[in-house]
Design a protein around this motif. Structure first.
Motif, PDB file in Angstrom:
ATOM      1  N   THR A  80      46.172 -12.278 -26.625  1.00  0.00           N
ATOM      2  CA  THR A  80      45.499 -12.356 -27.924  1.00  0.00           C
ATOM      3  C   THR A  80      44.516 -13.519 -27.898  1.00  0.00           C
ATOM      4  O   THR A  80      44.474 -14.277 -26.942  1.00  0.00           O
ATOM      5  N   LYS A  81      43.757 -13.666 -28.984  1.00  0.00           N
ATOM      6  CA  LYS A  81      42.984 -14.891 -29.126  1.00  0.00           C
ATOM      7  C   LYS A  81      43.939 -16.033 -29.480  1.00  0.00           C
ATOM      8  O   LYS A  81      45.121 -15.802 -29.727  1.00  0.00           O
ATOM      9  N   LYS A  90      49.719  -9.793 -25.817  1.00  0.00           N
ATOM     10  CA  LYS A  90      49.550  -8.706 -26.773  1.00  0.00           C
ATOM     11  C   LYS A  90      50.134  -7.412 -26.233  1.00  0.00           C
ATOM     12  O   LYS A  90      50.749  -6.634 -26.954  1.00  0.00           O
ATOM     13  N   ASN A 101      39.733  -1.261 -26.697  1.00  0.00           N
ATOM     14  CA  ASN A 101      40.123  -1.249 -28.109  1.00  0.00           C
ATOM     15  C   ASN A 101      41.138  -2.341 -28.435  1.00  0.00           C
ATOM     16  O   ASN A 101      41.097  -2.944 -29.504  1.00  0.00           O
ATOM     17  N   LEU A 102      42.043  -2.595 -27.482  1.00  0.00           N
ATOM     18  CA  LEU A 102      43.013  -3.674 -27.684  1.00  0.00           C
ATOM     19  C   LEU A 102      42.315  -5.022 -27.763  1.00  0.00           C
ATOM     20  O   LEU A 102      42.648  -5.878 -28.587  1.00  0.00           O
ATOM     21  N   LYS A 123      39.119  -5.609 -28.455  1.00  0.00           N
ATOM     22  CA  LYS A 123      38.120  -5.670 -29.511  1.00  0.00           C
ATOM     23  C   LYS A 123      38.642  -6.441 -30.728  1.00  0.00           C
ATOM     24  O   LYS A 123      37.925  -7.218 -31.342  1.00  0.00           O
ATOM     25  N   ASP A 124      39.934  -6.241 -31.032  1.00  0.00           N
ATOM     26  CA  ASP A 124      40.553  -6.929 -32.169  1.00  0.00           C
ATOM     27  C   ASP A 124      40.599  -8.440 -31.969  1.00  0.00           C
ATOM     28  O   ASP A 124      40.805  -9.190 -32.906  1.00  0.00           O
ATOM     29  N   GLU A 125      40.472  -8.871 -30.718  1.00  0.00           N
ATOM     30  CA  GLU A 125      40.634 -10.300 -30.413  1.00  0.00           C
ATOM     31  C   GLU A 125      39.282 -10.963 -30.207  1.00  0.00           C
ATOM     32  O   GLU A 125      39.191 -12.081 -29.743  1.00  0.00           O
ATOM     33  N   ASP A 127      36.718 -12.245 -31.924  1.00  0.00           N
ATOM     34  CA  ASP A 127      35.853 -13.161 -32.669  1.00  0.00           C
ATOM     35  C   ASP A 127      35.505 -14.429 -31.885  1.00  0.00           C
ATOM     36  O   ASP A 127      34.581 -15.128 -32.220  1.00  0.00           O
TER      37      ASP A 127
END
Ligand code: ADP
Ligand code: MG
Length: 248
Positions: free
Chosen positions: A201-202, A208, A238-239, A241-243, A245
């Motif tokens: 994750t970020k 994750k 896609n996994l 992409k959520d991280e 930012d």
């Protein structure tokens, strides 16, 4: 289990970097770490390499805790830290010098394999970024440790050299079966090389997802046209992409 990382946490001043990292690398396994920049991948390698110590949790090699112990793994840092006053050949044999007698012949063979044979007497200042990476890479390969930790080893290479180096790494790994933990930004690279991929994750960082890569070995470029390869690439994208930012 060769390397086991259990519930490791690491914070720098106010910045919580690693919140809870548990992962493992088995004997002979090729594992990739994929995560946003700033998620603490290099920090994790510094922990494994004993450069820094975890705040909590444990890092074990062959069931022995190794916090703060250096020299137990073959380590290629993200910035190839070559000694400017040493030639390419002298830089490459450095680790072996520390542990006994350097094998000059073997070092020269490796330099030839990565196309640096004409540069063995050159100094780091004379090399391009990609060439320095290759020197640092060989140094890690020659370290004789069972676990190699490679931190984005091919990121400074152009696409063509990069694919050649990936194929070359696979052939070396298939012949030697050292364990490899490999940080990369590239989903394709992770899928092409690894047996398993940990997606991070970020920050504050956790694992994750763990992905098992199903492709048979030996692998070659035809994998890039494989339907399942494409499908997995999308899924991992896609996994991540959520991280995103922090940027990938
Ligand atoms: P990645 O390799 O995933 O891009 P890093 O491990 O280099 O991430 O960095 C993760 C975070 O930890 C960053 O915010 C970075 O500034 C911070 N950091 C790394 N090492 C140190 C250090 N020695 N002291 C303070 N902050 C650090
Ligand atoms: Mg890094």
């Amino acid at each position: 289990m060769l390397l086991t990382i259990e519930q490791v946490k690491k914070q720098f001043a106010e910045t919580e970097v690693l919140r809870d990292i548990s992962l493992h690398v088995e004997e002979g396994e090729f594992v990739a770490l994929l995560g946003p920049s700033g998620s603490g991948k290099s920090t994790l390698f510094n922990l494994i390499g004993g450069i820094i110590e975890p705040d909590e949790g444990t890092i074990s090699l062959n069931n022995k805790i190794i916090h703060g112990e250096r020299g137990l793994i073959g380590y290629m840092p993200q910035q190839p830290s070559l000694f400017p006053w040493r030639t390419v050949l002298e830089n490459v044999v450095l680790v072996q010098e520390l542990s006994g007698k350097p094998n000059i012949q073997e070092a020269k063979e490796w330099l030839k394999k990565v196309g640096l044979e004409e540069f063995e007497n050159a100094y780091p200042i004379e090399l391009s970024g990609g060439m320095k990476q290759r020197v640092a890479f060989i140094r890690a390969m020659l370290s004789k440790q069972n676990l190699l930790c490679l931190d984005e080893p091919f990121s400074a290479l152009d696409e063509f050299t990069r694919i050649n180096m990936q194929k070359w790494l696979l052939s070396v790994w298939e012949a030697n079966r050292k364990s490899i933990l490999f940080v990369t930004h590239s989903i394709e690279e992770a899928l092409f090389l690894a047996d398993r991929i940990y997606i991070l994750t970020k920050r504050p960082t956790m694992v994750k997802e763990e992905i098992i890569v199903p492709f048979k070995r030996p692998r070659d470029e035809s994998l890039f046209n494989n339907e399942e390869f494409f499908h997995m690439k999308q899924e991992i994208f896609n996994l991540l992409k959520d991280e995103l930012d922090e940027g990938l």
